[in-house]
Design an enzyme around this catalytic site. Sequence first.
Site, PDB file in Angstrom:
ATOM      1  N   GLN A   1      -9.541   5.975 -32.758  1.00 16.92           N
ATOM      2  CA  GLN A   1     -10.179   7.180 -33.634  1.00 16.92           C
ATOM      3  C   GLN A   1     -10.310   6.741 -34.962  1.00 16.92           C
ATOM      4  O   GLN A   1     -11.239   7.233 -35.520  1.00 16.92           O
ATOM      5  CB  GLN A   1      -8.625   7.885 -33.664  1.00 16.92           C
ATOM      6  CG  GLN A   1      -9.059   9.208 -34.421  1.00 16.92           C
ATOM      7  CD  GLN A   1      -9.773  10.126 -33.137  1.00 16.92           C
ATOM      8  OE1 GLN A   1     -10.058   9.996 -32.224  1.00 16.92           O
ATOM      9  NE2 GLN A   1     -10.361  11.327 -33.731  1.00 16.92           N
TER      10      GLN A   1
ATOM     11  N   PRO B   1       0.830  -1.195  -0.037  1.00 13.57           N
ATOM     12  CA  PRO B   1       0.078   0.064  -0.263  1.00 13.57           C
ATOM     13  C   PRO B   1       0.791   1.171   0.081  1.00 13.57           C
ATOM     14  O   PRO B   1       0.350   2.353  -0.438  1.00 13.57           O
ATOM     15  CB  PRO B   1      -0.737  -0.134   1.329  1.00 13.57           C
ATOM     16  CG  PRO B   1      -1.016  -1.780   1.585  1.00 13.57           C
ATOM     17  CD  PRO B   1       0.337  -2.190   0.936  1.00 13.57           C
TER      18      PRO B   1
ATOM     19  N   ARG C   1     -15.027   0.315 -44.173  1.00 11.88           N
ATOM     20  CA  ARG C   1     -15.978   1.528 -43.648  1.00 11.88           C
ATOM     21  C   ARG C   1     -15.768   2.558 -44.979  1.00 11.88           C
ATOM     22  O   ARG C   1     -14.780   2.982 -45.227  1.00 11.88           O
ATOM     23  CB  ARG C   1     -15.415   2.199 -42.499  1.00 11.88           C
ATOM     24  CG  ARG C   1     -15.771   3.456 -42.142  1.00 11.88           C
ATOM     25  CD  ARG C   1     -17.612   3.115 -41.755  1.00 11.88           C
ATOM     26  NE  ARG C   1     -17.882   4.383 -41.091  1.00 11.88           N
ATOM     27  CZ  ARG C   1     -19.403   4.640 -40.984  1.00 11.88           C
ATOM     28  NH1 ARG C   1     -20.052   3.972 -41.393  1.00 11.88           N
ATOM     29  NH2 ARG C   1     -19.818   6.002 -40.475  1.00 11.88           N
TER      30      ARG C   1
ATOM     31  N   GLY D   1     -16.833   6.563 -33.963  1.00 13.80           N
ATOM     32  CA  GLY D   1     -17.876   6.270 -32.980  1.00 13.80           C
ATOM     33  C   GLY D   1     -17.977   4.715 -32.497  1.00 13.80           C
ATOM     34  O   GLY D   1     -18.159   4.500 -31.303  1.00 13.80           O
TER      35      GLY D   1
ATOM     36  N   GLU E   1       5.128  -3.790 -13.618  1.00 11.15           N
ATOM     37  CA  GLU E   1       6.574  -4.295 -13.715  1.00 11.15           C
ATOM     38  C   GLU E   1       7.464  -3.045 -13.871  1.00 11.15           C
ATOM     39  O   GLU E   1       8.387  -3.093 -14.667  1.00 11.15           O
ATOM     40  CB  GLU E   1       6.642  -5.018 -15.241  1.00 11.15           C
ATOM     41  CG  GLU E   1       5.853  -6.165 -15.288  1.00 11.15           C
ATOM     42  CD  GLU E   1       6.201  -7.433 -14.892  1.00 11.15           C
ATOM     43  OE1 GLU E   1       7.677  -7.298 -14.535  1.00 11.15           O
ATOM     44  OE2 GLU E   1       5.432  -8.564 -14.616  1.00 11.15           O
TER      45      GLU E   1
END
Length: 388
Positions: free
Chosen positions: A337, A127, A269, A341, A364
């Site tokens: 990007q 911690p 696309r 969307g 690491e």
Amino acid sequence: MIRDEKMMDQLLATIRDFVDNELKPFEHEVDETDAIPDHIVQKMRDMGLFGLTIPEQYGGLGITMEEEVLVAFELGQTSAAFRSLIGTNNGIGSSGILIDGTEEQKQKYLPRYANGEIIGSFCLTEPDSGSDAASLKTSAVKEGDYYILNGTKRFITNAPRAQTFTVMARTNPDIKGSGGISAFLVEAGTSGLSLGKIDKKMGQKGSYTCDVIFEDCRIHQDQLIGGVEGVGFKTAMKVLDKGRLHIAAYSAGMAERMLNDALNYAIERKQFGQPIANFQLIQGMLADSKAEIYAAKCMVIDAARRRDLGENISTEASCAKMFATEMCGRVADRCLQIHGGAGYISEYAIERFYRDVRLFRLYEGTTQIQQIIIARDMIRTATDGVLK
């Protein structure tokens, strides 16, 4: 080094087929359920994936560092949870014993790591002690033939599944730095050892971490790794050098997967009557990502070959880990990007990978710790040269 080109090609082909046909179809399910199906875990055992790096005399495949990074490139083509499951047995969970353990410790544990009977974990972070690992507070007080451990370890990968814990604890409170730290192997079920709740993470679902708590945990002196006090921090650093190369390689593999997905999306696309892959701004992101992945893979392979030759690659491992993980983050951002969307919707793998890869720059050793290691090694080398 690659010991047998033909055998290595067969291994990589087998892993590639396993990734494509048995792991990728379950990526979304693992993310949704936060669990890896039992039949996949058993298949990993049957294939020997839990013992890839463990020497053959202990039941593993004994692959070299160069061979290991090539395997990591392939495992990087799918969700991080799958690699994480086998990762500790092949890395930080077993490396302490493999590097510095006694022969008795190797005989007792390594074959069981190799066949996946048990899963190991590595307990260094606390911690109040993360990047400053040498300041850890977990104590190990000698009482006769036993040590009494007290302290808490945090963010411990595979701890909820683990049967053994490689634990760094302070055996000499008079030495405040790394010299007072020793390494122990503690078995699950030992009185005084308990686990915290499983952490709810941003990503890497199906890979579990939690606190490991020691409250007057009594272990026999035979569980002191190597049987020597005061060298635990050195053991940990040797373990992390190897682990950093592995994470660098895996980051390059995952970046490659994300880029391939983005490329296919850009080809399919259409906007303004044509594939978005035809647009130069999209091409720029694709090209930058390809070049950075190539650079990372070259770095990783070079460092791995140097390690196989017995060279000290602490600087090179940090360079590779720093560059590859940062690169992976940049590639993830570009690939999301490119998806536009759609990249923000969980239907597409990039949404998951974008969350998953953020961790690579933290564990690491953070990027900032790698920068410090690299710079200090540079200064030390330059100073030694001047003094000579």
